[in-house]
Design a protein around this motif. Structure first.
Motif: not given
Length: 449
Positions: A179-183
């Motif tokens: 999630q953090i990577q894609l954000i």
């Protein structure tokens, strides 16, 4: 850190509202009555459970001559839906059902809901309306962290964002590192999630050395669990965004039954062109017009659908505790006050009613304590009285000595504001379970039987 308030106000000024969002209260109630009369007759004719319940209560669809007459009709409960498992509540033939969703069934047989193509179109429209009210605009990238599958949240939010004209990133729940990577990589404008899961994402960012306030996110549309104004403040300050509520439940439709306006952030407006809300006393739910509480009074939220085809729902008891208030940003549509809890999540501790949201509200006013907590109910051997222990994490920069003082403050404040004694156990940061979707707050460890 800059504030997004001015930007949010600008974002709402260019919104093109649905006609039903702008009509007068009188026009809306006339529309409600017409749709309500149709729905009650439709349900009576097509769903055997409703015919049986209406007949047993001595009421007929023709008895509904004005909106207040709805109070004469029997309630529908989750147990009714479970008894009719799987498709007994459907009002259309199977070949007209375009999609099926269901609850998890963790506390019993699952509740199954169905949608026609028109139901799905209406659902998408109302989710789009809710997202737009919360500041999301066509062309924005939307990171959807609600769970996909039989749960209505993921696909309901997805369809609504697409209907609004957004670019949807369908990440679903869990996989917090991804999630953090894609954000970071995709730079979305808005995120859809449960409030506790957004908190989990923010905490994980901090552990990775990422400032949660530095991301591209400007709006968070959060739902599927009760949350407080204190939690909103925590998320808005930590992530530098505007956080709004979205409300719904599978049996009524899914997310998008009500949505909060970013310019007021004063509770979710119920889309009353599609749903008729009532408030009743949850502990004395007698059927009758006189049992319906007036606007402003606290009680259990009850919904009747006005346009659903596959699964019309008549006076469904949600178990959510709130009150109805006059509309503000959408004047004709009444608002829900904050959900203070659910009647089935209520802890009765030595005769005092207590909800997890009350603990959250008090704890987040104490700077040393984090929003991460659990409630443990036990009954010590040889005792007849239940014991409540609040297990709550201290914040990272807080010493063990300071957290012990904070524990005493929390214990005193719970006694003052809730009226019941409890134990408080302040634990190490990161030691309690994190949310991957809906968070479990209550752990009942009392002996069974």
């Amino acid at each position: 850190m800059t504030t997004p308030t001015a930007e949010s106000a600008l974002a709402t000024s260019d919104a093109v509202l649905d006609r039903e969002e702008t009509i007068s209260r009188d026009e809306l109630e006339a529309l409600q009555l017409s749709r309500l009369q149709h729905t009650v007759a439709y349900a009576y004719d097509r769903v055997p459970l409703y015919k049986r319940k209406f007949d047993e209560s001595g009421v007929h669809p023709t008895d509904l001559r004005e909106l207040s007459d709805l109070g004469k009709f029997p309630f529908t409960t989750k147990e009714d839906l479970r008894l009719e498992y799987p498709f007994g509540m459907f009002a259309v033939p199977q070949n007209e059902v375009a999609r099926i969703h269901a609850s998890s069934g963790t506390t019993g047989r699952a509740t199954v809901v169905g949608y026609t193509k028109q139901d799905l179109a209406d659902w998408a429209k109302l989710v789009a309306r809710s997202l737009r009210a919360s500041g999301v605009r066509p062309g924005m990238k939307v990171h959807n962290a609600y769970g996909y599958g039989l749960f209505t949240g993921g696909m309901g939010a997805h369809a609504g964002a697409e209907a609004l004209g957004c670019t949807v990133i369908p990440i679903s729940g869990g996989q917090t590192e991804r999630q953090i990577q894609l954000i970071q990589d995709f730079e979305p404008d808005a995120i859809l999630a449960t409030p506790t899961y957004l908190l989990t994402i923010a905490d994980a960012m901090i552990k990775q050395g990422i400032d949660p306030a530095s991301t591209s996110l400007k709006y968070a549309v959060l739902g599927a669990e009760p949350w407080t104004e204190e939690m909103r403040h925590e998320l808005e300050v930590t992530m530098n965004l505007k956080a709004c509520d979205i409300y719904g439940l599978s049996e009524v439709m899914g997310p998008g039954v009500a949505g909060e306006a970013v310019e007021t952030q004063d509770g979710s407006h119920i889309w009353e062109d599609h749903f008729r809300p009532e408030i009743i006393d949850p502990f004395n739910p007698a059927v009758g017009v006189e049992s319906v509480l007036g606007d402003g009074q606290h009680g259990e939220l009850v919904f009747t659908s006005l346009t659903k085809q596959a699964l019309p729902i008549i006076r469904y008891r949600t178990k959510d505790l709130t009150r109805l208030l006059p509309g503000t940003a959408r004047p004709a549509h009444r608002r829900m006050g904050r959900i203070t809890g659910r009647s089935d999540d209520m802890i009765i501790l030595r005769g005092v009613n207590l909800f997890p949201s009350q603990i959250e509200e008090i704890a987040l006013r104490i700077p040393e304590l984090s929003p991460h907590f659990q409630l443990e109910l036990t009954r010590p051997e040889g005792q007849r009285m239940d014991q409540l222990t609040v297990k709550i994490e201290r914040r990272d920069a807080v010493s063990v000595e300071s957290s012990a003082t904070a524990a005493k403050v929390l214990q005193q404040q719970i006694k003052i504001h809730v009226g019941s004694s409890c134990a408080v156990d302040v634990v190490e940061p990161g030691s309690l379970e994190r949310s991957n979707g809906k968070l479990r707050r209550i752990y009942d460890m009392r002996p069974k039987g």
